[in-house]
Design a protein around this motif. Structure first.
Motif, short mmCIF file in Angstrom:
data_model
loop_
_atom_site.label_atom_id
_atom_site.label_comp_id
_atom_site.label_asym_id
_atom_site.label_seq_id
_atom_site.Cartn_x
_atom_site.Cartn_y
_atom_site.Cartn_z
N PRO A 63 0.93 -1.23 0.17
CA PRO A 63 -0.06 0.12 -0.04
C PRO A 63 0.74 1.30 -0.01
CG PRO A 63 -0.81 -1.37 1.77
CD PRO A 63 0.34 -2.12 1.07
N GLY A 64 0.71 2.02 -1.14
CA GLY A 64 1.50 3.43 -1.01
C GLY A 64 2.75 3.30 -1.99
N LYS A 192 -0.81 3.26 4.52
CA LYS A 192 -0.12 3.32 3.47
C LYS A 192 1.47 3.85 3.65
CE LYS A 192 -3.95 4.37 0.27
NZ LYS A 192 -4.38 5.23 -0.77
#
Length: 334
Positions: A63-64, A192
């Motif tokens: 995530p991110g 994230k």
């Protein structure tokens, strides 16, 4: 184009040329790279900063961010915290036989987008293929070069008593995001990674104040280890305030489950800035105008020149030594 990487893609023959021509060069295209010579030639005059780093993060996508974005931002940030304006990168990929070419394209496009946002060009590199199970999908090494203004003197050796220590936002998000993405931990969070290139934010800081002494990005080993590194280099005692540390509740939750102190969690979009306390107000103001610095705050200060030591002033008013990370707390997070 094949769907998966073959050993022949790393042979230097027709498959290699086809992969570079169809997958890599279109994303990284620039006048220097497109010459496809054995070395990139460019003009430089002045003080140069030069750095290299390797990225083996697991999983490759989290995530991110992903390994491609991380490879570009990580090297850009290593240049930027030395007050250099990043100019050019090289990228060397080691890819496992059988790796999906669609995933390779995704990584390459992510690298290109990160480089574009940072304002740097990827002007050279290498591509090797190893037998299946010899590496975990793809490893990337990036090397960067940048220019440093002759008047700027920023170094880990320059921390001085009275310096305020500023961070540009939340602590521990990258490490927590990567750990949450690992299937074996089965963690469900919305965290994230903070993975981002900091060079534009840092340019604003340097434009605002000419008295910045130290800048460091607290990656592996986290904030605690980075502060200890500066304390050792400069021979100073540092104190940080527990109440001032911006640690999100979600990060605290992951750390509690894993038995980890968030101050040792990696960050990939954070910078620690050491500058005289008298400069801190205007530096904070400038940082908060940048999206990557909107949550900037002072987390501590350099107390005095002394035996190198980092102290944490706790919420109940006591102090404890904040030591450097011992061993590997979280493997393969960058």
């Amino acid at each position: 184009m094949e769907e998966r990487i073959l050993l022949g893609h790393g042979s230097g023959g027709k498959l290699s040329h086809r992969l570079l021509k169809e997958v890599v060069f279109p994303c990284f295209s620039n006048p220097i790279l497109d010459k496809a010579d054995d070395a990139a030639i460019f003009d430089c005059k002045g003080r140069l900063a030069f750095t290299t780093d390797s990225f083996v993060v697991h999983p490759l996508f989290f995530p991110g961010g992903d390994i491609g974005k991380l490879a570009v931002c990580g090297t850009v940030n290593d240049l930027a915290v030395m007050a250099a304006k990043p100019l050019y990168l090289t990228a060397a990929c080691i890819v496992e036989e059988g790796f999906e070419i669609s995933l390779l394209k995704k990584v390459i496009r992510s690298m290109a987008e990160a480089a574009k946002l940072a304002g740097v060009e990827i002007i050279g590199g290498d591509f090797k293929v190893v037998e299946k199970n010899s590496c975990d999908g793809i490893f990337i090494n990036t090397t960067g070069i940048g220019m440093v203004d002759a008047k700027v003197k920023v170094s880990g050796n320059n921390a001085k008593a009275g310096d305020a220590i500023i961070i540009n936002g939340n602590i521990g998000e990258h490490g927590a995001a990567v750990m949450s993405a690992r299937q074996d931990y089965k963690l469900e969070t919305n965290i994230k990674s903070d993975c981002a290139a900091l060079n534009h934010l840092i340019a604003c800081i340097l434009k605002t104040s000419s008295k910045v002494h130290v800048m460091r990005d607290p990656t592996r080993g986290g904030v605690a280890t980075t502060l200890n590194e500066v304390a050792l280099q400069s021979g100073v005692r540092i104190q940080v305030d527990e109440d001032s540390l911006p640690i999100p509740e979600a990060v605290k939750g992951v750390c509690e489950l894993l038995g980890i102190d968030p101050l040792y969690m990696a960050n990939e979009g954070k910078v620690l800035v050491f500058a005289p306390g008298s400069e801190s107000k205007k530096i904070l103001s400038a940082m908060r105008k940048n999206p990557l610095g909107k949550n900037s705050r002072i987390i501590g200060e350099v107390i005095k020149k002394d035996t190198p030591l980092v102290l944490l002033r706790t919420a109940i008013g006591s102090t404890r030594i904040l030591d450097m990370l011992t061993g590997e707390q979280l493997p393969r997070i960058c």
